[in-house]
Design a protein around this motif. Structure first.
Motif, PDB file in Angstrom:
ATOM      1  N   GLU A  87       0.790  -1.367  -0.165  1.00 18.10           N
ATOM      2  CA  GLU A  87       0.026  -0.162   0.115  1.00 18.10           C
ATOM      3  C   GLU A  87       0.791   1.221   0.118  1.00 18.10           C
ATOM      4  O   GLU A  87       0.564   2.345   0.224  1.00 18.10           O
ATOM      5  N   LEU A  88       1.939   1.268  -0.594  1.00 15.21           N
ATOM      6  CA  LEU A  88       2.923   2.188  -0.388  1.00 15.21           C
ATOM      7  C   LEU A  88       2.220   3.527  -1.500  1.00 15.21           C
ATOM      8  O   LEU A  88       2.521   4.631  -1.022  1.00 15.21           O
ATOM      9  N   PRO A  89       1.609   3.146  -2.491  1.00 21.15           N
ATOM     10  CA  PRO A  89       0.987   4.501  -3.300  1.00 21.15           C
ATOM     11  C   PRO A  89       0.024   5.077  -2.600  1.00 21.15           C
ATOM     12  O   PRO A  89      -0.019   6.258  -2.568  1.00 21.15           O
ATOM     13  N   ARG A  90      -0.628   4.450  -1.734  1.00 21.75           N
ATOM     14  CA  ARG A  90      -1.902   5.072  -1.096  1.00 21.75           C
ATOM     15  C   ARG A  90      -0.977   5.947   0.389  1.00 21.75           C
ATOM     16  O   ARG A  90      -1.549   6.957   0.557  1.00 21.75           O
ATOM     17  N   LEU A  91       0.021   5.369   0.784  1.00 18.72           N
ATOM     18  CA  LEU A  91       0.646   6.036   1.929  1.00 18.72           C
ATOM     19  C   LEU A  91       1.169   7.321   1.143  1.00 18.72           C
ATOM     20  O   LEU A  91       1.425   8.405   1.817  1.00 18.72           O
ATOM     21  N   ARG A  92       1.775   7.078   0.014  1.00 15.44           N
ATOM     22  CA  ARG A  92       2.346   8.290  -0.649  1.00 15.44           C
ATOM     23  C   ARG A  92       1.520   9.456  -1.015  1.00 15.44           C
ATOM     24  O   ARG A  92       2.044  10.517  -0.921  1.00 15.44           O
ATOM     25  N   GLU A  93       0.316   9.172  -1.217  1.00 15.08           N
ATOM     26  CA  GLU A  93      -0.770   9.960  -1.452  1.00 15.08           C
ATOM     27  C   GLU A  93      -1.142  11.073  -0.345  1.00 15.08           C
ATOM     28  O   GLU A  93      -1.320  12.093  -0.329  1.00 15.08           O
ATOM     29  N   LEU A  94      -1.243  10.089   0.671  1.00 12.48           N
ATOM     30  CA  LEU A  94      -1.252  10.888   1.949  1.00 12.48           C
ATOM     31  C   LEU A  94      -0.272  11.713   2.465  1.00 12.48           C
ATOM     32  O   LEU A  94      -0.493  12.824   2.850  1.00 12.48           O
ATOM     33  N   LEU A  95       1.069  11.333   2.194  1.00 14.04           N
ATOM     34  CA  LEU A  95       1.998  12.015   2.638  1.00 14.04           C
ATOM     35  C   LEU A  95       2.071  13.431   1.784  1.00 14.04           C
ATOM     36  O   LEU A  95       2.458  14.479   2.207  1.00 14.04           O
ATOM     37  N   THR A  96       1.795  13.397   0.360  1.00 19.33           N
ATOM     38  CA  THR A  96       1.727  14.365  -0.484  1.00 19.33           C
ATOM     39  C   THR A  96       0.729  15.418  -0.306  1.00 19.33           C
ATOM     40  O   THR A  96       0.858  16.611   0.022  1.00 19.33           O
ATOM     41  N   GLU A  97      -0.418  14.695  -0.018  1.00 18.60           N
ATOM     42  CA  GLU A  97      -1.596  15.711   0.302  1.00 18.60           C
ATOM     43  C   GLU A  97      -1.422  16.569   1.901  1.00 18.60           C
ATOM     44  O   GLU A  97      -1.888  17.548   1.775  1.00 18.60           O
ATOM     45  N   ASP A  98      -0.914  15.868   2.764  1.00 19.50           N
ATOM     46  CA  ASP A  98      -0.707  16.408   3.997  1.00 19.50           C
ATOM     47  C   ASP A  98       0.421  17.559   4.114  1.00 19.50           C
ATOM     48  O   ASP A  98       0.265  18.432   4.776  1.00 19.50           O
ATOM     49  N   LEU A  99       1.362  16.782   3.325  1.00 19.15           N
ATOM     50  CA  LEU A  99       2.479  18.142   2.972  1.00 19.15           C
ATOM     51  C   LEU A  99       2.059  19.528   2.383  1.00 19.15           C
ATOM     52  O   LEU A  99       2.410  20.382   2.920  1.00 19.15           O
ATOM     53  N   ARG A 100       1.215  19.454   1.623  1.00 17.07           N
ATOM     54  CA  ARG A 100       0.482  20.405   0.979  1.00 17.07           C
ATOM     55  C   ARG A 100      -0.438  21.237   1.730  1.00 17.07           C
ATOM     56  O   ARG A 100      -0.484  22.489   1.838  1.00 17.07           O
ATOM     57  N   ALA A 101      -1.153  20.434   2.677  1.00 16.55           N
ATOM     58  CA  ALA A 101      -2.145  21.022   3.600  1.00 16.55           C
ATOM     59  C   ALA A 101      -1.427  21.700   4.558  1.00 16.55           C
ATOM     60  O   ALA A 101      -1.701  23.104   5.042  1.00 16.55           O
ATOM     61  N   MET A 102      -0.044  21.353   4.970  1.00 12.71           N
ATOM     62  CA  MET A 102       0.649  21.972   6.058  1.00 12.71           C
ATOM     63  C   MET A 102       1.413  23.145   5.312  1.00 12.71           C
ATOM     64  O   MET A 102       1.528  24.102   6.198  1.00 12.71           O
ATOM     65  N   ALA A 103       1.609  23.152   4.278  1.00 16.06           N
ATOM     66  CA  ALA A 103       2.309  24.307   3.531  1.00 16.06           C
ATOM     67  C   ALA A 103       1.107  25.456   3.085  1.00 16.06           C
ATOM     68  O   ALA A 103       1.606  26.584   3.061  1.00 16.06           O
ATOM     69  N   VAL A 150      11.987  15.106   4.086  1.00 16.64           N
ATOM     70  CA  VAL A 150      10.607  15.147   4.369  1.00 16.64           C
ATOM     71  C   VAL A 150      10.481  15.639   5.736  1.00 16.64           C
ATOM     72  O   VAL A 150       9.693  16.598   6.259  1.00 16.64           O
ATOM     73  N   HIS A 151      11.213  15.113   6.739  1.00 12.42           N
ATOM     74  CA  HIS A 151      10.860  15.249   8.066  1.00 12.42           C
ATOM     75  C   HIS A 151      11.581  16.564   8.429  1.00 12.42           C
ATOM     76  O   HIS A 151      10.880  17.592   9.323  1.00 12.42           O
ATOM     77  N   LEU A 152      12.726  17.098   7.939  1.00  8.62           N
ATOM     78  CA  LEU A 152      13.162  18.335   8.327  1.00  8.62           C
ATOM     79  C   LEU A 152      12.186  19.336   7.888  1.00  8.62           C
ATOM     80  O   LEU A 152      11.907  20.385   8.353  1.00  8.62           O
ATOM     81  N   LEU A 153      11.568  19.218   6.710  1.00  7.44           N
ATOM     82  CA  LEU A 153      10.660  20.123   6.074  1.00  7.44           C
ATOM     83  C   LEU A 153       9.400  20.177   7.099  1.00  7.44           C
ATOM     84  O   LEU A 153       8.888  21.340   7.250  1.00  7.44           O
ATOM     85  N   VAL A 154       8.792  19.270   7.523  1.00  2.00           N
ATOM     86  CA  VAL A 154       7.842  19.118   8.293  1.00  2.00           C
ATOM     87  C   VAL A 154       8.060  19.776   9.721  1.00  2.00           C
ATOM     88  O   VAL A 154       7.025  20.695  10.287  1.00  2.00           O
ATOM     89  N   MET A 155       9.300  19.688  10.181  1.00  2.00           N
ATOM     90  CA  MET A 155       9.488  20.302  11.556  1.00  2.00           C
ATOM     91  C   MET A 155       9.657  21.859  11.165  1.00  2.00           C
ATOM     92  O   MET A 155       9.144  22.687  12.211  1.00  2.00           O
ATOM     93  N   ASP A 156      10.112  22.505   9.950  1.00  2.00           N
ATOM     94  CA  ASP A 156      10.195  23.678   9.978  1.00  2.00           C
ATOM     95  C   ASP A 156       8.767  24.558   9.490  1.00  2.00           C
ATOM     96  O   ASP A 156       8.519  25.615   9.881  1.00  2.00           O
ATOM     97  N   LEU A 157       8.262  23.688   8.757  1.00  2.00           N
ATOM     98  CA  LEU A 157       6.892  24.014   8.586  1.00  2.00           C
ATOM     99  C   LEU A 157       6.021  24.040  10.052  1.00  2.00           C
ATOM    100  O   LEU A 157       5.370  25.194   9.961  1.00  2.00           O
ATOM    101  N   HIS A 158       6.237  23.195  10.973  1.00  2.00           N
ATOM    102  CA  HIS A 158       5.483  23.384  12.129  1.00  2.00           C
ATOM    103  C   HIS A 158       6.173  24.463  12.910  1.00  2.00           C
ATOM    104  O   HIS A 158       5.130  25.137  13.333  1.00  2.00           O
TER     105      HIS A 158
END
Length: 642
Positions: A87-103, A150-158
């Motif tokens: 299910e990596l494609p599904r997880l990849r979609e969630l990661l992309t979607e929430d990364l954009r939501a954070m930004a 990705v992790h560093l980006l999430v922390m910086d966005l936070h």
């Protein structure tokens, strides 16, 4: 058309920011969960058939209900350096979607626009079902100074979103930046801030403790950034009478410390393995856990929020304080000191600001080689308990001086004076007092054994003899301790000689206990009447002499500080009673021998009973010699002649 879209069409995009910030914070929680799932998958695949990490609380805290995602760690496996992830494609979609939501709240910030675009494109090109070691590192690495992730980006966005939340807040409740909350939330935010502000001053001028609050559907959200560290974040959700707290930390020991702190206000944490390994960077340096609090009513809920808020300040620079403490106490004692400093509400920041370990080493150096040699640790020189107590006293004085805005130099002066007081008031007399406690237990046991007729009770006499042997062994250990200290420090020489003399008292009393066990083994003929009475009188006199020895020690340890003429008189009187007891026991020994000669005809009983009485009497001989040495030591400390 949804309300948010309508507002955007009207060109009032600024009004969307609070909603987008709230959505971004929720996306942040989900992104952390997704990387925890990947971590769990990697760990399970690396271990084989080991237990699956329990992330149920993390799923609940993030508001995610996805069976396939919960089952992903169990179905992942490794093939060489590749991690197969179903299910990596599904997880990849969630990661992309929430990364954009954070930004989304930060659109237009060039740095974030470029980084988010880069990582979303990178996610799109990932393989269908495998991740390489480089891929995993690019997703989860949190190390600064190297390549982005990705992790560093999430922390910086936070961090950026937290700053934006502060700017967007529609009001301020006791220091908390607040927007879009219900009327019922105000008391809850105020309760949390009341606790936070009770201890806020302990952080001095260190940054941190900024708080934001908003509502997400049925939940009140509270966020506290604690300090400046990227990974050190606290998120609280309040729904009904339940509080859910998610905490992240780079340091396992500090995480455990916070667990214990929140245990004081009723925290129930997730499974231990989740607390110590459910983190980013593949469990190496980043830990995440969830605590829940089920409150009985509104009053209990407010009290719990206040209790949580009051404890957060003790996390700031905790690890730095621990490392400095470990230079002169054990790791366990360092944590114990920080725990008690938090419980006393003095903290460690004032101690750090005033010099930290330099205060302790400076005080040790000021006392000179008579007390400390180069390379000595504080705990080995004065014992673990006293070292902990001394450091806590220094921390308390530092907190008081800083609170009163007095010069920091006073803390160093106080530290030196405190150390002198600890060493003069304790050390030698503490060791003597501990040794005297064993002598007291031996003498009291012999007196009570005769009072209860244990000379005719084989089992009771043997059990006491075994306890006496253990006490005498512990007393011997104190003698060895004094000798080893005397080898390194001349000032301990007089003490070592004094303890050796006192140990002869313990040896004589232990020998008497052993002989009593032999007498109880069918060798007590003729002990009734006069024999038992005179033996009891002898044992009573010995016990009284030991009591006076203990009393003299209690008075003598005060000499040199605030001792008075009355103290000196009482000290001398106690030593004179020891002298009189020794003379009385000489007479009683003759009375015992006379009674044995008149009433005992059995040779074994006569021999053992005589030796028993002689051992009791000899204890007072050694006690008298010890009293003379104690008198010299105490008067030398008081600076008076004998």
């Amino acid at each position: 058309m949804e309300k948010a879209e309508a507002v955007a069409v009207l060109g009032q995009a600024e009004l969307l920011k609070p909603t987008r910030v709230r959505a971004a914070l929720a996306a942040n929680d989900r992104l952390k969960l997704y990387m925890s799932v990947l971590q769990a998958a990697y760990d399970r695949a690396s271990r084989g058939d080991g237990p699956i990490l329990d992330l149920s609380r993390e799923f609940a805290a993030a508001g995610v209900k996805a069976a396939w995602l919960a089952e992903l760690p169990a179905n992942a496996y490794r093939e060489g350096k590749l991690l197969h992830v179903p299910e990596l494609p599904r997880l990849r979609e969630l990661l992309t979607e929430d990364l954009r939501a954070m930004a989304r709240p930060l659109e237009g910030v060039a740095e974030f626009d470029a980084r988010v675009g880069h990582w979303c494109a990178w996610l799109e090109q990932l393989s269908a079902d495998t991740l390489s070691a480089d891929d995993l590192n690019a997703l989860t690495s949190g190390k600064r100074g190297k390549e982005d992730s990705v992790h560093l980006l999430v922390m910086d966005l936070h961090k950026a979103i937290n700053r934006l939340a502060a700017e967007l807040s529609s009001e301020n409740i006791d220091g908390a930046h607040v927007w879009q909350i219900d009327e019922a939330d105000r008391a809850r935010v105020a309760a949390f801030m009341r606790g936070l502000n009770q201890t806020r001053a302990l952080k001095l001028d260190h940054p941190g403790l900024d708080t934001a609050a908003t509502r997400d559907g049925p939940r009140l959200l509270l966020q506290n950034d604690i300090g400046t560290n990227d990974a050190h974040v606290l998120v609280i959700q309040v729904e009904g009478l339940r509080i859910s707290l998610t905490y992240s930390d780079l340091h396992r020991r500090r995480f455990a410390f916070f667990q214990s702190m929140l245990g004081e206000v009723g925290a129930s944490w997730s499974e231990p393995q989740a607390l110590t390994s459910a983190g980013f960077n593949f469990g190496a340096t980043y830990y995440v856990g969830t605590a829940t609090f089920d409150c009985a009513g509104d009053a209990a809920l407010l009290a719990t929020l206040e209790g949580i808020g009051a404890r957060i300040v003790f996390l700031i620079d905790w690890n730095r304080a621990r490392k400095r403490l470990e230079q002169f106490v054990t790791k366990a004692d360092a944590v114990a000191i920080l725990t008690e400093a938090a419980q006393r509400r003095i903290g460690h920041m004032a101690w750090l600001a005033a010099g930290g370990e330099k205060l302790v080493f400076g005080a040790m150096q000021a006392l000179g080689p008579e007390y400390f040699r180069i390379g000595d640790r504080l705990d080995t020189a004065m014992g673990n308990d006293k070292a902990r107590a001394f450091v806590l006293d220094v921390m308390g004085r530092a907190a008081t001086i800083m609170r009163q805005r007095q010069p920091l130099a006073l803390v160093a002066d106080d530290a030196r004076l405190l150390l002198v007081r600890y060493l003069q008031r304790h050390d030698e007399f503490d060791l003597l007092a501990e040794h005297a406690a064993y002598c007291h237990a031996l003498a009291e046991g012999l007196r009570d054994s005769l009072a209860h007729g244990h000379e005719r009770n084989r089992k009771a006499a043997r059990e006491f003899s075994e306890r006496a042997k253990d006490w005498e062994y512990r007393a011997d250990q104190l003698v060895m301790d004094a000798r080893s200290r005397a080898e390194a420090r001349p000032r301990w020489q007089a003490l070592a000689e004094l303890v050796e003399s006192a140990d002869d008292v313990a040896d004589a009393l232990e020998e008497a206990a052993f002989l009593l066990s032999l007498i109880a083994a069918n060798h007590h003929q003729g002990w009734r009447g006069e024999v038992h009475q005179t033996m009891q009188l002898l044992a009573d006199a010995v016990f009284g002499a030991v009591q006076d020895h203990v009393r003299a020690l209690e008075i003598g340890r005060r000499f040199g500080e605030d001792s008075s003429a009355e103290d000196h008189e009482e000290f001398v009187a106690a030593l004179w009673r020891v002298l009189n007891a020794e003379r009385q026991c000489d007479v009683l020994l003759r009375d015992v021998r006379r009674a044995l000669a008149e009433h005992v005809s059995d040779a074994a009983t006569l021999s053992l009973s005589t030796d028993f009485a002689q051992a009791l009497e000899s204890a007072t001989d050694w006690l008298l010699a010890t009293s003379y040495g104690l008198r010299r030591l105490a008067f030398s400390r008081a600076g008076v002649g004998e």
